[in-house]
Design an enzyme around this catalytic site. Structure first.
Site: not given
Ligand code: AMP
Length: 284
Positions: A39, A187
């Site tokens: 994030h 992650l």
């Molecule tokens: P989430 O909080 O899991 O819904 O993710 C929020 C945003 O962060 C989404 O656009 C995910 O694709 C991105 N995201 C989650 N994990 C990663 C990661 N390891 N590397 C890059 N972006 C991520």
């Protein structure tokens, strides 16, 4: 200084309007909280490319299935606000569920067709309806110039890009690379559910993707054989239960049979009740 936190759409819009009044462009990073370096990389990209960075933290109930982890999804708010401060967010949008879905809400965004019905769409019925609906709502609430998404959720960002195109939403979608642990595990907020043993074995997802990449680099063009190799790695990993492993077209997310151009290797694996996904772009 920690950024201001808006709990209502009205306060959010006020903060954004003030930034617009100062001539700033606006970036949005939508998240479900439990923030990590993945994030953080999205927030950093928004920081570099836009003048005013909004981070939304909202565990969206409508994208969870009835037997999924909504109630136990981690909500470490103090850590999240500290990360937003460190990463340079200008405003955090932290709405309650009824601020996003007031009682009586009955309008949904449904992306139809193969893009939404394959892979995650098959494994998690209703998931993408929840994702598309909340993302469009957040885009309408914030009105950003650019919204940032992770390649980690490859199908999600394809679907969001399609929705933005189809509905003429005036925003640029930026895709940021997947951030990984030193051993290759992508992650994820869900990694905290893993026992130490599962955590050690979870490297199998990345190992399988790397094996796919190595096979293609060595000249393999038969997608089925690449998929078999990925599945074999998961099959010999203790505690790992395969959901899917596939080689798909980068844009349509449909399976390919012959690898002739850039493709995406995608994988979803369960360790106990924890479901992990990952992907890798592969160029022949
Ligand atoms: P989430 O909080 O899991 O819904 O993710 C929020 C945003 O962060 C989404 O656009 C995910 O694709 C991105 N995201 C989650 N994990 C990663 C990661 N390891 N590397 C890059 N972006 C991520």
């Amino acid at each position: 200084m920690p950024p201001p936190v808006a709990a209502t759409v009205a306060d959010l819009r006020l903060g954004v309007a003030q930034a617009r009044h100062r001539g700033m462009t606006v970036g949005l990073v939508p998240t479900m909280g439990a923030l990590h370096a993945g994030h953080e990389s999205l927030i950093a990209a928004a920081r570099r490319e836009t003048g005013f960075v909004v981070v939304s933290i909202f565990v969206n109930p409508t994208q969870f299935g009835p037997h999924e982890d909504l109630s136990r999804y981690p909500r470490p708010l103090d850590n999240d606000l500290a990360l937003c401060t460190r990463a340079g967010a200008d405003l955090v949008f932290l709405p309650a569920v009824d601020e996003v879905y007031p009682s009586g809400s009955c309008t949904w965004v449904v992306v139809e067709g193969p893009l939404a019905s394959t892979l995650e769409g098959t494994s998690r019925p209703g998931h993408f309806r929840g994702v598309a609906t909340v993302v469009l709502k957040l885009l309408n609430m914030v009105g950003p110039d650019v919204a940032y998404f992770g390649q980690k959720d490859a199908q999600q960002v394809r679907l969001v890009s399609q929705m933005v195109r189809d509905l003429n939403v005036p925003v640029t979608i930026r895709i940021c690379p997947t951030v990984r642990e030193p051993d290759g595990l992508a992650l994820s907020s869900r990694n905290v559910y893993l026992t130490p043993e599962q955590r050690k074995n979870a490297v199998a997802l990345h190992a399988a993707l790397q094996q796919a990449q190595a096979l293609v680099a060595a000249g393999e063009r038969d997608a089925a054989r690449v998929e078999t190799a990925m599945k074999e790695i998961i099959a010999r990993t203790p505690g790992a239960v395969l959901d899917y492993a596939a080689v798909v077209d980068n844009e349509t997310m449909q399976s390919v049979s012959i690898i002739e151009r850039e493709v995406l290797a995608v994988i979803a694996v369960r360790f106990g009740s924890t479901r992990l996904i990952d992907n890798l772009t592969i160029t022949p």
